[in-house]
Structure formats: C-alpha cells, structure tokens
Scaffold this active site. Sequence first.
Site, mmCIF file in Angstrom:
data_model
loop_
_atom_site.group_PDB
_atom_site.id
_atom_site.type_symbol
_atom_site.label_atom_id
_atom_site.label_comp_id
_atom_site.label_asym_id
_atom_site.label_seq_id
_atom_site.Cartn_x
_atom_site.Cartn_y
_atom_site.Cartn_z
ATOM 1 N N GLY A 68 0.835 -1.197 0.000
ATOM 2 C CA GLY A 68 0.000 0.000 0.000
ATOM 3 C C GLY A 68 0.870 1.247 0.000
ATOM 4 O O GLY A 68 0.563 2.244 -0.657
ATOM 5 N N THR A 69 1.958 1.195 0.732
ATOM 6 C CA THR A 69 2.874 2.341 0.787
ATOM 7 C C THR A 69 3.401 2.665 -0.605
ATOM 8 O O THR A 69 3.456 3.831 -1.017
ATOM 9 C CB THR A 69 4.053 2.023 1.742
ATOM 10 O OG1 THR A 69 3.521 1.759 3.044
ATOM 11 C CG2 THR A 69 5.031 3.169 1.810
ATOM 12 N N GLN A 181 -7.602 1.034 4.317
ATOM 13 C CA GLN A 181 -8.429 0.539 5.437
ATOM 14 C C GLN A 181 -9.880 0.310 5.024
ATOM 15 O O GLN A 181 -10.649 -0.269 5.778
ATOM 16 C CB GLN A 181 -8.384 1.534 6.608
ATOM 17 C CG GLN A 181 -7.019 1.668 7.258
ATOM 18 C CD GLN A 181 -6.626 0.450 8.095
ATOM 19 O OE1 GLN A 181 -7.469 -0.363 8.469
ATOM 20 N NE2 GLN A 181 -5.339 0.305 8.377
ATOM 21 N N GLY A 202 -2.686 -5.762 0.427
ATOM 22 C CA GLY A 202 -3.080 -7.152 0.628
ATOM 23 C C GLY A 202 -3.305 -7.532 2.080
ATOM 24 O O GLY A 202 -4.297 -8.180 2.416
ATOM 25 N N HIS A 203 -2.394 -7.102 2.966
ATOM 26 C CA HIS A 203 -2.451 -7.641 4.338
ATOM 27 C C HIS A 203 -3.504 -6.979 5.212
ATOM 28 O O HIS A 203 -3.637 -7.327 6.390
ATOM 29 C CB HIS A 203 -1.073 -7.592 5.008
ATOM 30 C CG HIS A 203 -0.580 -6.227 5.370
ATOM 31 N ND1 HIS A 203 -0.363 -5.847 6.664
ATOM 32 C CD2 HIS A 203 -0.250 -5.162 4.620
ATOM 33 C CE1 HIS A 203 0.091 -4.611 6.696
ATOM 34 N NE2 HIS A 203 0.164 -4.172 5.460
ATOM 35 N N CYS A 327 6.482 5.666 18.006
ATOM 36 C CA CYS A 327 7.511 5.788 19.022
ATOM 37 C C CYS A 327 8.722 6.463 18.398
ATOM 38 O O CYS A 327 9.223 5.999 17.390
ATOM 39 C CB CYS A 327 7.884 4.392 19.506
ATOM 40 S SG CYS A 327 8.135 4.329 21.247
HETATM 41 N N1 PLP Z 1 -2.432 3.549 4.283
HETATM 42 C C1 PLP Z 1 -3.124 3.246 5.390
HETATM 43 C C2 PLP Z 1 -4.369 4.019 5.716
HETATM 44 C C3 PLP Z 1 -2.691 2.214 6.226
HETATM 45 O O1 PLP Z 1 -3.384 1.925 7.336
HETATM 46 C C4 PLP Z 1 -1.505 1.512 5.894
HETATM 47 C C5 PLP Z 1 -0.966 0.458 6.792
HETATM 48 O O2 PLP Z 1 -1.069 0.565 7.991
HETATM 49 C C6 PLP Z 1 -0.828 1.849 4.704
HETATM 50 C C7 PLP Z 1 -1.320 2.873 3.935
HETATM 51 C C8 PLP Z 1 0.410 1.133 4.287
HETATM 52 O O3 PLP Z 1 0.139 -0.104 3.675
HETATM 53 P P1 PLP Z 1 1.314 -1.211 3.582
HETATM 54 O O4 PLP Z 1 1.501 -1.744 4.952
HETATM 55 O O5 PLP Z 1 0.810 -2.236 2.609
HETATM 56 O O6 PLP Z 1 2.520 -0.528 3.062
#
Ligand code: PLP
Length: 385
Positions: A68-69, A181, A202-203, A327
């Site tokens: 997602g990042t 989300q 995916g996760h 943190c």
């Molecule tokens: N965007 C949101 C709103 C998320 O909650 C997260 C993960 O916590 C991400 C992006 C990042 O996704 P990934 O862990 O697949 O990089």
Amino acid sequence: MAYLDHAATTPMRPEALETYIDCARHLGNASSLHRAGREARRRVEEARERLGAVLGAKPSEIVFTGSGTEANNLAIKGLHWARRESGRNRILSTSIEHHAVSDVVEWLRDHEQADVTTVGVDERAYIDVDSAVADIDNAPDEVTVVSTMSANNEVGTIQNLGPVIAAAGAHGIPVHADAVQAIGHVPMSFSDSGLTALSLSGHKLGGPTGCGVLLLKRATDITPLLHGGGQERDIRSSTLDVAGICALTKAADLAVTEQEAEERRLSALRDQLIERIQQIAPDAILNGDPVNRLPGNVHFSFPGCEGDALLMLLDAAGVECATGSACSAGVAQPSHVLLAMGRSEDTARSSLRFSLGWSTTQDDIDALAAALPDAVKRARSAGLS
Ligand code: PLP
C-alpha cells in the site's frame, strides 16, 4: 491470545493462503515466453480480470505494487511529477493521513519545493470538505493532485469524498484515495467513485503482506517510481509476484463478496465492545464518529492512563491491540490524528485502538472485557509520565 489489531495486519484467509502456496509451487516468470512463463502470465491476467470485477475497475486500470505504501508513493509522486509545470506545483492533502501519504507529501515539499495545502478535520475526524472544495476552486490551475484517505486507520471515520472528487473533477485535477483501510470493509466501486487513483494493500484484507494495488484510470499521465523491465505497462517495473497477486485477489474477492454480511457481524461486535468499555471505564472517550466508522474499529482514550502502559498490560493478559502513536527515540508521541481532531496531548497519549476482522469472535471481545478493568486500574495508578 485475543488478537484485536486487524487494522495493522489481518490474518491471511485460509483460501488466500492455499492460493498462495499453490501458486508459489509453480515455476515461471510471468514475462517469460516458454510454457511455464505463459502459465504464470495466465494466472496473473486471470487475477487481474477477477480483481477488476470485484473492485469495479477495468483490468487495464490495475497496477500491482509491492505494498500500500508503494501504491501511495506511486500515485502522489507519479501524478505530481507528471502534472507539475510552471504555476502548477500544489498538492492538497489532509491532517489525518497515514504516514504512507503524509510523509510522501512532506518529502515532496521539503526536497522538491512542492506547495502543500493541508485540509483540517473536525472533532470526529471528518475532513473539512467545504474548505477542500474552496481550496480547489480558488486556485484550480495550481493543483497537481489531491490525496486523501477513504477511512481513517486510527479512529475509523469513513469520509464522504464526493464533493471533493466532484470539485477536482470539474477542473481535471486527479484525486487519489488511500483506501487501504476501506477496501473489503465498506462498499466501494472504483468506476462509480470518480477517483483517478486508489490504493489498497493485501495484508489489510486477508491477503499477503508485501502486496498492494494502485487502481489508476486509463490514459492518466503518471511518472513511474520504479524503472526496469516495465512489467506493469511501464508504470511499474519489477518481476511480478504471481503468488502474491493471486492470493491478494482471492482475499479481496472474499472480502468484497462477504462485505455486507461481515459488516453486519463486525458492527454488532464493535458496538457491543464499545458499550462494554463504557461500562468498565465510564470516563473513557470514544474517538471518531460513533456510528459512521469502520465496522471493525473501536478507539478510546482512557484519561489518566498511558496508552503504551495499557497496551503492555493487556498484552500480558493475552489481548493484542494498538496505540495510534508512533515511538520516536523510545518516547511515545501523541497521535497526529488525535491532535488534528483537537484532542489534548495527554488525551492523545492515553488512547488505544481495538480493531476487529474476519477471524474475530465473541471470545475475543469477552477476553478484552475481562482483562480491561485491571489493566485500566493499574495503568491509572501508574499515571501519565
Ligand atoms: N495507508 C493506510 C491508511 C494504512 O493503514 C496503511 C498500513 O497501515 C498503509 C497505507 C500502508 O500499507 P502497507 O503496509 O501495505 O505498506
């Protein structure tokens, strides 16, 4: 253990895990021309078709990424770079984004002199839609991209992005939604949304970690981040992760198909948990919208308690949950989301998120309700440091 941290990562659905293992057994690079390569390609393209059908997107609008990042980085940097020109250098985003959006925007501001407009939120974490629309209408020729989230990862508020998408669309400005989300948890069709780009991971929906997707409207000009073999139509390079793609697709298929029933089931558990927490700690503050929140999200501040202390006490009692805070050098930082909502630093630091998912049962809720009174009592007597 009672696992109540599905928003951080949710277990792989058994069907997705089986799909993953089955695909991973097969040899073959999806770009190779021999039989094994063609077989791998077939699996990828079948997954692309299915994922498109599930998400209301055309197969050609799917870009498989490594997370997602990465999808967020590709959308924001890629759209900003492709549209940046003299006079157009502004990114519009909000004060409650996940770091996978906010850090990208800040990086472009600090390293590439992007102008950034940050739209605020109200006390329930709703984006100030009127001000976002005004920001777009007042300087439409300056904006390269609008990037905002569909639902907040900490407090669970589900946004109404319609007016922002319409205002941007009227000026041909692309809107990217971080729907990491939201997908699988709230109804969502890419073609109906009016969005230019949408990220998912995916996760967060029962698939593997390290797999993501960017949905991108056809004929959108975007500058790639990863250069190499051009596997994803030159928008993204890297040998395709066939097993990950197929498993993510299987998980998304199940999550979207079962979404309505699962929303009912989880909302009932969520509301029961909210009620029980309010009985155990009557002064606890529910953060986010009491009703219009992700079906699996419960987020409370416990006045006088350190969130981290509560988390560790609950962990010791067999309940896994999260604080929203990051943190930094071993010191708990208050969540930027809660601060943006107008909460004090102390309130922000006293917060915990309990997130439910497909494998959550009544037993998990009962385990938390059993462990919480003592954890709150002990955390309260330790106080805020
Ligand atoms: N965007 C949101 C709103 C998320 O909650 C997260 C993960 O916590 C991400 C992006 C990042 O996704 P990934 O862990 O697949 O990089």
